[in-house]
Design an enzyme around this catalytic site. Structure first.
Site, PDB file in Angstrom:
ATOM      1  N   CYS A 178     -11.991  31.063  15.674  1.00  0.00           N
ATOM      2  CA  CYS A 178     -12.889  31.871  16.503  1.00  0.00           C
ATOM      3  C   CYS A 178     -13.385  31.108  17.718  1.00  0.00           C
ATOM      4  O   CYS A 178     -13.641  31.690  18.759  1.00  0.00           O
ATOM      5  CB  CYS A 178     -14.057  32.389  15.675  1.00  0.00           C
ATOM      6  SG  CYS A 178     -14.882  31.104  14.728  1.00  0.00           S
ATOM      7  N   LYS A 209     -16.535  39.338  -0.767  1.00  0.00           N
ATOM      8  CA  LYS A 209     -15.238  39.983  -0.546  1.00  0.00           C
ATOM      9  C   LYS A 209     -14.440  39.176   0.482  1.00  0.00           C
ATOM     10  O   LYS A 209     -14.716  39.216   1.678  1.00  0.00           O
ATOM     11  CB  LYS A 209     -15.389  41.420  -0.031  1.00  0.00           C
ATOM     12  CG  LYS A 209     -14.053  42.154  -0.172  1.00  0.00           C
ATOM     13  CD  LYS A 209     -13.821  43.270   0.805  1.00  0.00           C
ATOM     14  CE  LYS A 209     -13.203  42.850   2.095  1.00  0.00           C
ATOM     15  NZ  LYS A 209     -11.834  42.338   2.031  1.00  0.00           N
ATOM     16  N   GLY A 252     -15.468  38.374  11.208  1.00  0.00           N
ATOM     17  CA  GLY A 252     -14.192  39.051  11.431  1.00  0.00           C
ATOM     18  C   GLY A 252     -14.065  39.449  12.881  1.00  0.00           C
ATOM     19  O   GLY A 252     -14.699  38.863  13.759  1.00  0.00           O
ATOM     20  N   GLY A 253     -13.248  40.455  13.126  1.00  0.00           N
ATOM     21  CA  GLY A 253     -12.964  40.873  14.482  1.00  0.00           C
ATOM     22  C   GLY A 253     -14.073  41.742  15.069  1.00  0.00           C
ATOM     23  O   GLY A 253     -14.874  42.339  14.341  1.00  0.00           O
ATOM     24  N   GLU A 299      -9.674  38.381  22.935  1.00  0.00           N
ATOM     25  CA  GLU A 299      -9.353  37.352  21.948  1.00  0.00           C
ATOM     26  C   GLU A 299      -7.950  37.605  21.405  1.00  0.00           C
ATOM     27  O   GLU A 299      -7.723  38.590  20.700  1.00  0.00           O
ATOM     28  CB  GLU A 299     -10.369  37.411  20.798  1.00  0.00           C
ATOM     29  CG  GLU A 299     -10.196  36.294  19.808  1.00  0.00           C
ATOM     30  CD  GLU A 299     -11.159  36.409  18.630  1.00  0.00           C
ATOM     31  OE1 GLU A 299     -11.879  35.454  18.367  1.00  0.00           O
ATOM     32  OE2 GLU A 299     -11.170  37.470  17.971  1.00  0.00           O
ATOM     33  N   THR A 318     -13.973  45.555  14.038  1.00  0.00           N
ATOM     34  CA  THR A 318     -14.469  45.767  12.672  1.00  0.00           C
ATOM     35  C   THR A 318     -15.962  45.504  12.612  1.00  0.00           C
ATOM     36  O   THR A 318     -16.702  46.212  11.912  1.00  0.00           O
ATOM     37  CB  THR A 318     -13.715  44.862  11.673  1.00  0.00           C
ATOM     38  OG1 THR A 318     -12.317  44.989  11.904  1.00  0.00           O
ATOM     39  CG2 THR A 318     -14.021  45.243  10.243  1.00  0.00           C
ATOM     40  N   GLY A 319     -16.417  44.496  13.343  1.00  0.00           N
ATOM     41  CA  GLY A 319     -17.855  44.186  13.367  1.00  0.00           C
ATOM     42  C   GLY A 319     -18.682  45.370  13.838  1.00  0.00           C
ATOM     43  O   GLY A 319     -19.756  45.650  13.298  1.00  0.00           O
ATOM     44  N   GLU A 374     -20.444  37.490  12.778  1.00  0.00           N
ATOM     45  CA  GLU A 374     -19.771  36.465  13.577  1.00  0.00           C
ATOM     46  C   GLU A 374     -18.426  37.054  13.972  1.00  0.00           C
ATOM     47  O   GLU A 374     -17.575  37.270  13.109  1.00  0.00           O
ATOM     48  CB  GLU A 374     -19.609  35.173  12.767  1.00  0.00           C
ATOM     49  CG  GLU A 374     -19.462  33.936  13.647  1.00  0.00           C
ATOM     50  CD  GLU A 374     -18.039  33.623  14.044  1.00  0.00           C
ATOM     51  OE1 GLU A 374     -17.446  34.410  14.820  1.00  0.00           O
ATOM     52  OE2 GLU A 374     -17.530  32.591  13.570  1.00  0.00           O
ATOM     53  N   GLU A 407      -8.249  40.405   2.244  1.00  0.00           N
ATOM     54  CA  GLU A 407      -7.153  40.775   1.338  1.00  0.00           C
ATOM     55  C   GLU A 407      -5.914  39.899   1.583  1.00  0.00           C
ATOM     56  O   GLU A 407      -5.056  39.766   0.721  1.00  0.00           O
ATOM     57  CB  GLU A 407      -6.790  42.258   1.501  1.00  0.00           C
ATOM     58  CG  GLU A 407      -6.432  42.703   2.923  1.00  0.00           C
ATOM     59  CD  GLU A 407      -7.657  43.075   3.766  1.00  0.00           C
ATOM     60  OE1 GLU A 407      -8.706  42.409   3.640  1.00  0.00           O
ATOM     61  OE2 GLU A 407      -7.543  44.024   4.562  1.00  0.00           O
TER      62      GLU A 407
HETATM   63  O1  TXE Z   1     -10.009  41.207  10.869  1.00  0.00           O
HETATM   64  P1  TXE Z   1     -11.089  42.158  10.246  1.00  0.00           P
HETATM   65  P2  TXE Z   1      -8.451  41.427  11.075  1.00  0.00           P
HETATM   66  C1  TXE Z   1     -10.325  38.689  15.025  1.00  0.00           C
HETATM   67  C2  TXE Z   1      -8.991  38.299  15.594  1.00  0.00           C
HETATM   68  C3  TXE Z   1      -8.052  39.170  14.850  1.00  0.00           C
HETATM   69  C4  TXE Z   1      -8.861  40.440  14.755  1.00  0.00           C
HETATM   70  C5  TXE Z   1      -8.452  41.376  13.665  1.00  0.00           C
HETATM   71  O2  TXE Z   1      -8.962  38.583  16.963  1.00  0.00           O
HETATM   72  O3  TXE Z   1      -6.852  39.384  15.539  1.00  0.00           O
HETATM   73  O4  TXE Z   1     -10.155  39.975  14.497  1.00  0.00           O
HETATM   74  O5  TXE Z   1      -8.281  40.674  12.461  1.00  0.00           O
HETATM   75  C6  TXE Z   1     -12.860  43.194   6.199  1.00  0.00           C
HETATM   76  N1  TXE Z   1     -15.738  47.427   6.455  1.00  0.00           N
HETATM   77  N2  TXE Z   1     -10.776  37.801  13.983  1.00  0.00           N
HETATM   78  O6  TXE Z   1      -8.111  42.851  11.262  1.00  0.00           O
HETATM   79  O7  TXE Z   1     -10.614  43.536  10.090  1.00  0.00           O
HETATM   80  C7  TXE Z   1     -11.486  42.637   5.930  1.00  0.00           C
HETATM   81  O8  TXE Z   1     -10.988  43.107   4.695  1.00  0.00           O
HETATM   82  C8  TXE Z   1     -15.995  46.237   5.878  1.00  0.00           C
HETATM   83  C9  TXE Z   1     -11.837  36.896  14.357  1.00  0.00           C
HETATM   84  O9  TXE Z   1      -7.760  40.720  10.013  1.00  0.00           O
HETATM   85  O10 TXE Z   1     -12.304  41.934  11.049  1.00  0.00           O
HETATM   86  C10 TXE Z   1     -11.760  41.149   5.966  1.00  0.00           C
HETATM   87  O11 TXE Z   1     -12.313  40.735   4.727  1.00  0.00           O
HETATM   88  N3  TXE Z   1     -15.134  45.212   5.897  1.00  0.00           N
HETATM   89  C11 TXE Z   1     -12.507  36.344  13.164  1.00  0.00           C
HETATM   90  C12 TXE Z   1     -12.800  41.023   7.064  1.00  0.00           C
HETATM   91  O12 TXE Z   1     -13.378  42.316   7.182  1.00  0.00           O
HETATM   92  C13 TXE Z   1     -13.961  45.369   6.532  1.00  0.00           C
HETATM   93  C14 TXE Z   1     -11.624  35.937  12.048  1.00  0.00           C
HETATM   94  C15 TXE Z   1     -12.263  40.620   8.424  1.00  0.00           C
HETATM   95  O13 TXE Z   1     -11.250  41.517   8.787  1.00  0.00           O
HETATM   96  C16 TXE Z   1     -13.644  46.584   7.166  1.00  0.00           C
HETATM   97  C17 TXE Z   1     -10.587  36.916  11.783  1.00  0.00           C
HETATM   98  C18 TXE Z   1     -14.587  47.631   7.105  1.00  0.00           C
HETATM   99  N4  TXE Z   1     -14.369  48.817   7.683  1.00  0.00           N
HETATM  100  C19 TXE Z   1     -10.184  37.775  12.766  1.00  0.00           C
HETATM  101  N5  TXE Z   1     -12.420  46.460   7.709  1.00  0.00           N
HETATM  102  C20 TXE Z   1     -13.546  35.316  13.471  1.00  0.00           C
HETATM  103  N6  TXE Z   1     -14.750  35.769  13.832  1.00  0.00           N
HETATM  104  O14 TXE Z   1     -13.337  34.136  13.342  1.00  0.00           O
HETATM  105  C21 TXE Z   1     -11.993  45.212   7.447  1.00  0.00           C
HETATM  106  N7  TXE Z   1     -12.912  44.552   6.716  1.00  0.00           N
END
Ligand code: TXE
Length: 506
Positions: A299, A190, A243-244, A400, A247-248, A265, A193
């Site tokens: 990141c 996935k 991701g963030g 961040e 969300t993690g 990560e 989006e």
């Molecule tokens: O990321 P999300 P967002 C950080 C960066 C950014 C913040 C938020 O600080 O401003 O995160 O970014 C999926 N269950 N990073 O909101 O939400 C989502 O659809 C399962 C650091 O865009 O973490 C996408 O595919 N999945 C990072 C993925 O998670 C879910 C890179 C990441 O989205 C979900 C990007 C849920 N409940 C942002 N909600 C890095 N580590 O490099 C969302 N997703």
């Protein structure tokens, strides 16, 4: 049916709606006719319309992956056969490099130079895991008993949900897909989006390379719906998420209900430490790249600059002067040095951090605003921003921002540099610049981050582990550990001379 290569090109130019979900070896449309626009962050033009998976689609994708894992051959074929598929994907990516890089730039806004480098890195990752697939199948264990033999075998975990973000869409997905498949798992991918296009392409290349039906599945859509359903799904054995942090945490919590294996990560707030005895011209040049690469949406961005006090003023002033000269523009134009941010929402977040920094008393030396150029007004641009005189407790220093914001702090000596470098809830990466080889090693040893660069910034290698200490995550990607994440160890013990034990007299 059009091939995906043509379909993505079509989408990129004409916004054609075609099926984009890949389930059990077939391209299918959203069963609920859900779709969403993919927007070019340079000018907000709609470059594609893609399907969004309904809950049923997610369930069908998981079921296909489950069947392919439980009843298919993938987990049991010789590892070299899986390696062949990965090698062929690498070949196809080399062949399609220009088109894939072009699509990545349209989707993310990053420069073509960056997109090409991403494709090249992804090729190396597929080749690396192709090479590793048939190595280290297990080990023999000493039983202490001549009548028994024992061994550990490494088996795939099962069905893996692979959830990727928007900053390195192709690369982050490849870091997951390649080891997961090498180990014999089946996957449901996935992408974000916001940036699904190169993952659609990657999945087509995987199918073309010979991944059997059900081994690779693709669902598109928003995180709280599609991602969350995958994480909660009882038939998913493992979630690998990038991701963030917020969300993690949700992912880890949702995975707990079925005690899934998780790999996370979650980004970082990475110190870039410059000692007065460093080659300052080189350190300066890298300091800009460290933080402003891909508009800071990295990141491991070196967003927290720590400079020794005797050179601090001149160093930071020069960083700001050069930051002001960074050429923003369309990632497709070869002269562009930095593209836009990925979305309006993300730029709004960055702008809030700049306001926060100003309110906390940081001194603005560069940027702090959107660009003035008329041709950049339709894009989500933000000027590279430098804050001086920052202090460790500031939110703009601790959190961040994930944008083109550099905070600068001064330090006296090695001990203070280490203390500041570790003063963060994150622990992903950091760098130390010094002419003293011993000091470089001492500081590297004491920094609590998963990667430390000495007199460099940003290189990573497919063969070297990548991941975070502390709240930057759980587990490692890349390297042998990146493969081990997708394997479970099984102990097989054999009594080679079985006789009654007479434990109970009966
Ligand atoms: O990321 P999300 P967002 C950080 C960066 C950014 C913040 C938020 O600080 O401003 O995160 O970014 C999926 N269950 N990073 O909101 O939400 C989502 O659809 C399962 C650091 O865009 O973490 C996408 O595919 N999945 C990072 C993925 O998670 C879910 C890179 C990441 O989205 C979900 C990007 C849920 N409940 C942002 N909600 C890095 N580590 O490099 C969302 N997703």
């Amino acid at each position: 049916m059009l091939r995906t290569a043509d379909r993505v090109a079509d989408q990129a130019t004409r916004g054609v709606i075609v099926p984009n979900l890949f389930i059990d070896g077939a391209w299918v449309a959203s069963s609920a006719a859900l779709e969403s626009d993919v927007v070019n962050p340079f000018d907000q033009s709609v470059i594609a319309k893609v399907d969004e998976a309904a809950p049923d689609d997610v369930d069908r994708a998981v079921a296909a992956a489950r069947r392919a894992f439980d009843a298919g051959d993938w987990a049991r074929v010789p590892a070299a056969e899986r390696a062949d598929v990965l090698d062929r994907v690498a070949d196809l990516l080399v062949w399609n490099r220009r088109q894939v890089a072009h699509t990545e730039t349209l989707d993310t806004g990053k420069t073509l130079t960056e997109s090409r480098a991403d494709v090249d890195d992804v090729v190396k990752v597929f080749r690396y895991y192709a090479g590793l697939a048939d190595k280290e199948a297990g080990r023999v264990v000493e039983t202490g008993n001549p009548g028994a033999v024992s061994r550990i075998v490494y088996e795939p975990v099962g069905v893996c949900a692979l959830i990727a973000p928007w900053n390195y869409p192709l690369l982050q997905m490849a870091w997951k897909v390649a080891p997961a498949l090498a180990a014999g798992n089946t996957v449901v991918a996935k992408p974000s989006e916001v940036t699904p296009l190169t993952t659609i392409r990657l999945v087509e290349l995987l199918a073309e390379a010979g991944a059997p039906a059900g081994v690779v599945n693709l669902v598109l859509g928003r995180g709280p719906q599609v991602g969350q359903r995958l994480v909660e799904h009882a038939d998913v054995d493992m979630v690998s998420f990038t991701g963030g942090l917020a969300t993690g945490r949700r992912v880890m919590q949702a995975a707990a209900a079925t005690v899934k294996k998780v790999a996370l990560e979650l980004g970082g707030k990475n110190p870039n430490i410059v000692f007065a005895d460093a080659d300052l011209e080189t350190a300066l040049d890298y300091a800009l790249m460290a933080v402003f690469l891909h508009a800071g949406q990295v990141c491991s961005a070196g967003a927290r600059l720590l400079v020794q006090e005797e050179v601090y003023d001149d160093f930071v002033a020069e960083v700001a002067r050069r930051a002001d000269r960074i050429r923003l523009g369309n990632g497709l134009d070869e002269g562009t040095e930095s593209g836009p941010l990925v979305s309006a929402e993300h730029r709004a977040k960055v702008e809030r951090y700049v306001e926060t920094g100003l309110a906390e008393g940081a001194r603005l030396l560069a940027g702090g605003r959107r660009p003035d150029e008329p041709e950049l007004q339709a894009g989500f641009f933000y000027r590279p921003t430098v804050f001086a005189d920052c202090r460790r407790g500031m939110r703009v220093v601790q959190e961040e921002t994930f944008g083109p914001i550099l905070t600068a702090e001064r330090f006296r000596d090695e001990a203070e540099a280490v203390a500041l470098g570790n003063d963060t809830p994150y622990g992903l990466a950091g760098a130390v610049w010094t002419g003293d080889a011993g000091r470089g090693q001492r500081v590297a040893a004491r920094l609590r981050h998963g990667t430390i660069w000495i007199n460099d910034y940003h290189p990573y290698l497919p063969q070297a582990e990548w991941g975070g200490f502390k709240q930057s995550g759980v587990g490692r990607e890349l390297g042998p550990t990146g493969l081990a994440e997708y394997r479970d160890a099984k102990h097989i013990y054999q009594n080679i001379d079985p006789k009654p034990l007479r434990w109970f007299a009966g």
